[in-house]
Motif scaffolding. Structure first.
Motif, PDB file in Angstrom:
ATOM      1  N   GLU A   1      -2.697  10.979   3.489  1.00  0.00           N
ATOM      2  CA  GLU A   1      -1.929  11.364   2.277  1.00  0.00           C
ATOM      3  C   GLU A   1      -1.824  12.606   1.952  1.00  0.00           C
ATOM      4  OE1 GLU A   1      -0.261   9.264   0.656  1.00  0.00           O
ATOM      5  OE2 GLU A   1      -1.184   7.802   2.166  1.00  0.00           O
TER       6      GLU A   1
ATOM      7  N   ALA B   1      -6.476   2.166  -2.986  1.00  0.00           N
ATOM      8  CA  ALA B   1      -5.959   2.620  -1.360  1.00  0.00           C
ATOM      9  C   ALA B   1      -7.535   2.081  -0.367  1.00  0.00           C
ATOM     10  CB  ALA B   1      -5.847   4.204  -1.481  1.00  0.00           C
TER      11      ALA B   1
ATOM     12  N   LEU C   1       0.913   4.274  -2.956  1.00  0.00           N
ATOM     13  CA  LEU C   1       0.656   5.571  -2.809  1.00  0.00           C
ATOM     14  C   LEU C   1       1.806   6.443  -2.688  1.00  0.00           C
ATOM     15  CD1 LEU C   1      -1.504   5.152   0.586  1.00  0.00           C
ATOM     16  CD2 LEU C   1      -2.329   5.377  -1.699  1.00  0.00           C
TER      17      LEU C   1
ATOM     18  N   LEU D   1       0.688  -1.064   0.056  1.00  0.00           N
ATOM     19  CA  LEU D   1      -0.009  -0.005  -0.001  1.00  0.00           C
ATOM     20  C   LEU D   1       0.837   1.253   0.032  1.00  0.00           C
ATOM     21  CD1 LEU D   1      -2.883   1.270   0.341  1.00  0.00           C
ATOM     22  CD2 LEU D   1      -2.349   1.169   2.863  1.00  0.00           C
ATOM     23  N   ARG D   2       1.802   1.303   0.821  1.00  0.00           N
ATOM     24  CA  ARG D   2       2.761   2.438   0.765  1.00  0.00           C
ATOM     25  C   ARG D   2       3.401   2.636  -0.418  1.00  0.00           C
ATOM     26  NH1 ARG D   2       5.806   1.298   6.463  1.00  0.00           N
ATOM     27  NH2 ARG D   2       3.958   1.788   7.938  1.00  0.00           N
TER      28      ARG D   2
ATOM     29  N   LYS E   1      -6.497   4.535  -8.116  1.00  0.00           N
ATOM     30  CA  LYS E   1      -5.589   4.691  -7.037  1.00  0.00           C
ATOM     31  C   LYS E   1      -6.289   4.942  -5.751  1.00  0.00           C
ATOM     32  CE  LYS E   1      -1.089   6.332  -8.932  1.00  0.00           C
ATOM     33  NZ  LYS E   1      -0.248   7.577  -8.849  1.00  0.00           N
TER      34      LYS E   1
ATOM     35  N   TYR F   1     -11.764   5.722   4.463  1.00  0.00           N
ATOM     36  CA  TYR F   1     -11.483   6.363   3.171  1.00  0.00           C
ATOM     37  C   TYR F   1     -11.047   7.643   3.644  1.00  0.00           C
ATOM     38  CZ  TYR F   1     -11.481   8.272  -1.308  1.00  0.00           C
ATOM     39  OH  TYR F   1     -11.428   9.031  -2.588  1.00  0.00           O
TER      40      TYR F   1
ATOM     41  N   ALA G   1      -7.720   7.605   5.234  1.00  0.00           N
ATOM     42  CA  ALA G   1      -6.707   7.440   4.225  1.00  0.00           C
ATOM     43  C   ALA G   1      -6.412   8.671   3.388  1.00  0.00           C
ATOM     44  CB  ALA G   1      -7.184   6.374   3.439  1.00  0.00           C
TER      45      ALA G   1
END
Length: 166
Positions: free
Chosen positions: A89, A43, A10, A6-7, A39, A82, A85
């Motif tokens: 970011e 995520a 992202l 995931l990292r 994306k 969501y 997240a």
């Protein structure tokens, strides 16, 4: 294992187009939007999987209290995950863009607070603030700090007015 995937997902960025003499056209806005949507969906899927694992762990580790806690959000779990997240970011991008970093030594922290305390105690500083008109800006900062403090109190009490004495 999924968190590293995931990292890396992202942290990948779209290729940047530099000034060149090539005749290829720039990517369209629609393709950029579809890439961003993809994306975001990836995520969300990874965040949902991680949250499901955390919920399972909480239920098993905390027993009935964990079960109650994991079901607290109900149908709002997916939007909340969501939004967290996305906020994470955005904060990462701000942290990078502003070149923020934690203090490197205790001396720098103590020096900063000593300067602030010295200014607060200085009558000459306050005279200059009044003359220059900086008092309005400082007043807005004070109101913001007071508001943040009050929101923290409300969250801590879990009530807007008073404590729940049962």
């Amino acid at each position: 294992m999924r968190s590293t995937a995931l990292r890396s997902l992202l942290r990948t960025r779209a290729p940047r187009r530099l000034a060149s003499t090539s005749s290829s056209s720039p990517p369209s806005a629609e393709s950029a939007a579809s890439t961003a949507q993809k994306k975001a969906q990836d995520a969300l899927g990874a965040a949902s999987a991680a949250a499901a694992r955390a919920g399972t762990y909480a239920r098993s580790a905390l027993g009935p209290l964990g079960t109650r806690f994991s079901g607290l959000l109900g149908s709002y779990q997916q939007p909340v995950k969501y939004n967290f997240a996305v906020a994470r970011e955005v904060l990462k991008q701000v942290y990078t863009a502003e070149r923020l970093q934690p203090p490197t030594s205790l001396g720098s922290v103590l020096g900063t607070y000593a300067t602030l305390w010295g200014r607060a105690r200085s009558v000459g500083y306050w005279r200059e603030v009044v003359k220059s008109g900086e008092w309005a800006r400082l007043g807005v900062y004070a109101v913001e700090a007071y508001g943040i403090f009050k929101v923290g109190e409300i969250v801590g009490r879990r009530s807007i007015v008073g404590y729940n004495a049962q």
